[in-house]
Design an enzyme around this catalytic site. Structure first.
Site, mmCIF file in Angstrom:
data_model
loop_
_atom_site.group_PDB
_atom_site.id
_atom_site.type_symbol
_atom_site.label_atom_id
_atom_site.label_comp_id
_atom_site.label_asym_id
_atom_site.label_seq_id
_atom_site.Cartn_x
_atom_site.Cartn_y
_atom_site.Cartn_z
ATOM 1 N N LYS A 26 31.553 37.767 37.431
ATOM 2 C CA LYS A 26 32.444 36.707 36.950
ATOM 3 C C LYS A 26 31.734 36.003 35.820
ATOM 4 O O LYS A 26 30.495 36.029 35.743
ATOM 5 C CB LYS A 26 32.733 35.715 38.085
ATOM 6 C CG LYS A 26 33.984 34.886 37.871
ATOM 7 C CD LYS A 26 35.246 35.612 38.289
ATOM 8 C CE LYS A 26 36.488 34.848 37.869
ATOM 9 N NZ LYS A 26 37.711 35.434 38.438
ATOM 10 N N ASP A 84 41.021 34.906 33.494
ATOM 11 C CA ASP A 84 41.103 34.015 34.657
ATOM 12 C C ASP A 84 41.675 32.709 34.102
ATOM 13 O O ASP A 84 42.330 32.732 33.045
ATOM 14 C CB ASP A 84 39.704 33.832 35.297
ATOM 15 C CG ASP A 84 39.755 33.103 36.643
ATOM 16 O OD1 ASP A 84 40.116 33.733 37.644
ATOM 17 O OD2 ASP A 84 39.454 31.888 36.707
HETATM 18 P P1 NDP Z 1 46.078 30.026 34.264
HETATM 19 O O1 NDP Z 1 45.098 29.420 33.352
HETATM 20 O O2 NDP Z 1 47.108 30.939 33.749
HETATM 21 O O3 NDP Z 1 46.828 28.886 35.094
HETATM 22 C C1 NDP Z 1 46.116 27.979 35.890
HETATM 23 C C2 NDP Z 1 47.086 26.971 36.456
HETATM 24 O O4 NDP Z 1 46.409 26.169 37.420
HETATM 25 C C3 NDP Z 1 47.624 26.018 35.415
HETATM 26 O O5 NDP Z 1 48.884 25.594 35.805
HETATM 27 C C4 NDP Z 1 46.609 24.870 35.474
HETATM 28 O O6 NDP Z 1 47.117 23.640 35.022
HETATM 29 C C5 NDP Z 1 46.345 24.811 36.952
HETATM 30 N N1 NDP Z 1 44.988 24.286 37.188
HETATM 31 C C6 NDP Z 1 43.824 24.822 36.756
HETATM 32 N N2 NDP Z 1 42.792 24.062 37.119
HETATM 33 C C7 NDP Z 1 43.329 23.024 37.785
HETATM 34 C C8 NDP Z 1 42.774 21.892 38.419
HETATM 35 N N3 NDP Z 1 41.447 21.676 38.416
HETATM 36 N N4 NDP Z 1 43.624 21.021 39.018
HETATM 37 C C9 NDP Z 1 44.961 21.263 39.025
HETATM 38 N N5 NDP Z 1 45.546 22.314 38.431
HETATM 39 C C10 NDP Z 1 44.736 23.178 37.824
HETATM 40 O O7 NDP Z 1 45.184 30.749 35.403
HETATM 41 P P2 NDP Z 1 45.612 31.887 36.424
HETATM 42 O O8 NDP Z 1 47.027 31.718 36.830
HETATM 43 O O9 NDP Z 1 45.153 33.163 35.880
HETATM 44 O O10 NDP Z 1 44.653 31.554 37.654
HETATM 45 C C11 NDP Z 1 45.049 30.711 38.740
HETATM 46 C C12 NDP Z 1 44.179 30.987 39.946
HETATM 47 O O11 NDP Z 1 44.317 32.378 40.317
HETATM 48 C C13 NDP Z 1 42.671 30.793 39.745
HETATM 49 O O12 NDP Z 1 42.104 30.347 40.956
HETATM 50 C C14 NDP Z 1 42.166 32.195 39.447
HETATM 51 O O13 NDP Z 1 40.795 32.341 39.752
HETATM 52 C C15 NDP Z 1 43.043 33.000 40.401
HETATM 53 N N6 NDP Z 1 43.166 34.412 40.086
HETATM 54 C C16 NDP Z 1 43.653 34.822 38.877
HETATM 55 C C17 NDP Z 1 43.787 36.167 38.612
HETATM 56 C C18 NDP Z 1 44.417 36.664 37.362
HETATM 57 O O14 NDP Z 1 44.655 37.880 37.287
HETATM 58 N N7 NDP Z 1 44.720 35.839 36.398
HETATM 59 C C19 NDP Z 1 43.337 37.181 39.581
HETATM 60 C C20 NDP Z 1 42.931 36.640 40.861
HETATM 61 C C21 NDP Z 1 42.836 35.308 41.071
HETATM 62 P P3 NDP Z 1 46.710 23.102 33.545
HETATM 63 O O15 NDP Z 1 47.488 23.956 32.598
HETATM 64 O O16 NDP Z 1 47.095 21.665 33.529
HETATM 65 O O17 NDP Z 1 45.224 23.298 33.417
#
Ligand code: NDP
Length: 453
Positions: free
Chosen positions: A126, A166
Site C-alpha cells: 500500500k 484508493d
Molecule cells: P474515493 O476517494 O473515491 O471516495 C472516498 C469517499 O469517502 C468520499 O466520499 C470521501 O469524502 C469519503 N471520505 C474519505 N475520507 C473520509 C473521512 N476521513 N471522513 C469522512 N468521509 C471520508 O475513495 P474510494 O471510494 O476508492 O475508497 C473508499 C474506501 O474503500 C476506502 O476505505 C478504501 O480504502 C476502500 N477501498 C477502495 C477500493 C477501490 O478499488 N477504490 C478497493 C478496496 C477498498 P470527501 O470527498 O469529502 O473526502
C-alpha cells in the site's frame, strides 16, 4: 483471549509505538489465528505472525512540487512493500491529508490477507501521500503526480510492485502517474491498475469494489435463504466504492437511502434511483462538488452536516436492513454499531477498509448478524486489478460480461473460503475469523515453502 495471545499483542504494540490503526489490524488477525497456532506449532516456533507483521520494505520519500501560484510545496510519499510470498506487491495509493505510516501499514497488512483470499498471484502492499487533491486544479494534481512517480518509479514494476487507486486516487491520478512512469522507463507496461480503458485498463475495474461488496452480501444473505428484494440499505461515502455499491444494490432489487462525504450525509427516504445516482457520479467525478448539493437538487432528501461534538454518526441511526460502510477506517464505532443493531440491521458488508472499530466488530459478531469484514467483502477491487494484470500480460482485453462473471465467481469463492475456515476452526458463521484464517494459512504456507523468508 489467552494469555499468550495478549502477550504477543502487547509485545507487537511495544515494537510499533504510535501506530494505533496498524495495531488494530494486527490484533484482530492475532486473535483470529490463535487457534491456528495451537494446531500448527511450527508457525508459533517460526514466529510466523511476527514475520508477517513486519513489512519486507518501507520506502518514504520527499515529493516537491509547485502550485499554480508558483509557490513551492513539499509532501511526503510512501510505499509499504509488505509481503511478496504470493506475487508482486499489490495494493492502492491513497492521497489524503490524514495519510501516515500507521494508516498505510494497516492497509498494507490487510491487503496481504485480502489478496490471498482472491486466489490470484498477488502479494500485499500500500502507499500514498499526505497530499490533498481536494481543491487543487488539474495542473496541480498533474505536477504532484509526476513528482510522486519520479521517485516511486525506481521501486515498482509489473513483476515487482503494481499499485492501484484508493481514496483520492482515481482515473485522473492513475493516468498522470502512468504517463510519468512511461517517460522515465520508456516502456508501456501494466505497472499500475485502474488504467483508462483505451490504454490498458480492464472493463469492470471501476465498478469492481462496489459490485463485489454487494455480490459478497448476496452470498451472505443466501445462507439465510434471503436476498436483496425490498431491503433498505445505508451506504456511506460517495466516491468510487459507494457509487457502484448503490448501483449493484439497485440491480439486485434493494434500495440505498443514504450517501455521505467528509462534510455530512444525505438521507433520501424515497431511495437513490438511477437518475439520482447519475447526478452523484457527475457531482463527485466530474465537478468534484460536495454531497450537500444532492439535497439542494432533490427535495426528498435531508442533509445533515458533520457535528464534531457528537460521539456517534446519526447516519448509522436510521432504520434499515443492511449497511455498506464505503468511506474510510473507523467510521462505525461502538455506539454506531449499537444503533445499527437496535434499528434492525441484519447485514453489514464493508466496502471500506476497517470501517468498523474493534468495539463495533465485537458487537456485530456477538449479535450473530451477517458481518462481512472489508478484507473479504471489498476484495473484488483488487481481484479485478489482478484480472487487469493478466489481460495486460496477454495484451488482450476481455469483454465486460467475462470480467463480471470472473468477479462474481471470485466473490463466491472468497465467501466459501471464509465459511469453510470458520467452520474448520470452530466458529461457524464468523467471517472475521474465516477471512483471517484462510488468508493466513495460504500466505504462511507460501512463506514456509520459500524458506520462511
Ligand atoms: P474515493 O476517494 O473515491 O471516495 C472516498 C469517499 O469517502 C468520499 O466520499 C470521501 O469524502 C469519503 N471520505 C474519505 N475520507 C473520509 C473521512 N476521513 N471522513 C469522512 N468521509 C471520508 O475513495 P474510494 O471510494 O476508492 O475508497 C473508499 C474506501 O474503500 C476506502 O476505505 C478504501 O480504502 C476502500 N477501498 C477502495 C477500493 C477501490 O478499488 N477504490 C478497493 C478496496 C477498498 P470527501 O470527498 O469529502 O473526502
Amino acid at each position: 483471549m489467552s494469555d499468550s495471545t495478549r502477550e504477543l499483542i502487547e509485545q507487537m504494540k511495544a515494537q510499533n509505538p504510535g501506530e494505533p490503526e496498524f495495531m488494530q489490524a494486527v490484533a484482530e488477525v492475532v486473535e483470529s489465528c490463535s487457534a491456528v497456532l495451537d494446531r500448527h506449532p511450527e508457525y508459533r516456533e517460526t514466529r510466523m505472525i511476527e514475520r508477517m507483521a513486519e513489512p519486507e520494505r518501507v520506502i518514504i520519500f520527499r515529493v516537491p512540487w509547485q502550485d499554480d501560484h508558483g509557490d513551492f510545496q513539499v509532501n511526503r510519499g510512501y510505499r509499504v512493500e509488505f509481503n511478496s510470498a504470493l506475487g508482486p506487491y499489490k495494493g492502492g495509493l491513497r492521497f489524503h491529508p490524514s495519510v501516515n505510516l500507521s494508516i498505510l501499514k494497516f492497509l498494507g497488512f490487510e491487503q496481504i490477507f485480502k489478496n490471498a483470499l482472491t486466489t490470484l498471484p498477488m502479494g500485499g502492499g500500500k502507499g500514498g501521500s499526505d497530499f490533498d487533491p481536494k481543491g487543487k486544479s488539474d495542473s496541480e494534481v498533474m505536477r504532484f503526480c509526476q513528482s510522486f512517480m519520479t521517485e516511486l518509479a525506481r521501486h515498482i514494476g509489473p513483476d515487482t510492485d503494481v499499485p492501484a487507486g484508493d481514496i483520492g486516487v482515481g482515473a485522473r491520478e492513475i493516468g498522470f502517474m502512468f504517463g510519468q512512469y512511461k517517460r522515465l522507463r520508456n516502456e508501456f507496461t501494466g505497472v499500475l491498475t485502474g488504467k483508462g480503458l483505451d490504454w490498458g485498463g480492464s472493463l469492470i475495474r471501476p465498478e469492481a469494489t462496489g459490485y463485489g461488496c454487494v455480490y459478497f452480501a448476496a452470498e451472505m444473505l443466501a445462507t439465510r435463504n434471503d436476498d436483496f428484494h425490498g431491503k433498505t440499505c445505508l451506504v456511506s461515502g460517495s466516491g468510487n466504492v459507494a457509487q457502484y455499491t448503490i448501483e449493484k444494490i439497485l440491480d439486485l432489487g434493494g434500495t440505498a437511502v443514504t450517501v455521505s462525504d467528509s462534510g455530512g450525509f444525505v438521507h433520501d427516504e424515497t431511495g437513490i434511483d438511477r437518475e439520482k445516482l447519475a447526478f452523484i457520479k457527475e457531482l463527485k467525478n466530474v465537478r468534484r462538488g460536495r454531497i450537500s448539493e444532492y439535497a439542494e437538487k432533490y427535495p426528498s432528501a435531508v442533509y445533515t452536516p458533520v457535528d464534531p461534538d457528537l460521539d456517534h454518526n446519526p447516519m448509522w441511526d436510521i432504520k434499515a436492513d443492511c449497511a455498506f460502510p464505503s468511506a474510510t477506517q473507523n467510521e462505525i464505532n461502538g455506539t454506531d454499531a449499537a444503533n445499527l443493531l437496535a434499528n434492525g440491521v441484519m447485514l453489514v458488508s464493508e466496502g471500506a477498509n476497517m470501517p468498523s472499530d474493534s468495539a463495533a466488530v465485537d458487537q456485530f459478531v456477538d449479535a450473530g448478524i451477517l458481518y462481512g469484514p472489508g478484507k473479504a467483502a471489498n476484495a473484488g477491487g483488487v481481484a479485478t486489478s489482478g484480472l487487469e494484470m493478466a489481460q495486460n500480460s496477454m495484451r488482450l482485453n476481455w469483454p465486460r460480461d467475462e470480467v463480471d462473471a470472473r468477479l462474481q465467481t471470485i466473490m463466491k469463492n472468497i465467501h466459501a473460503a471464509c465459511i469453510d475456515a470458520a467452520d474448520e476452526y470452530g466458529t461457524p458463521g464468523n467471517y472475521v475469523n474465516g477471512a483471517n484464517i484462510a488468508g493466513f494459512l495460504k500466505v504462511a504456507g507460501a512463506m514456509r515453502d520459500q524458506g520462511l523468508v
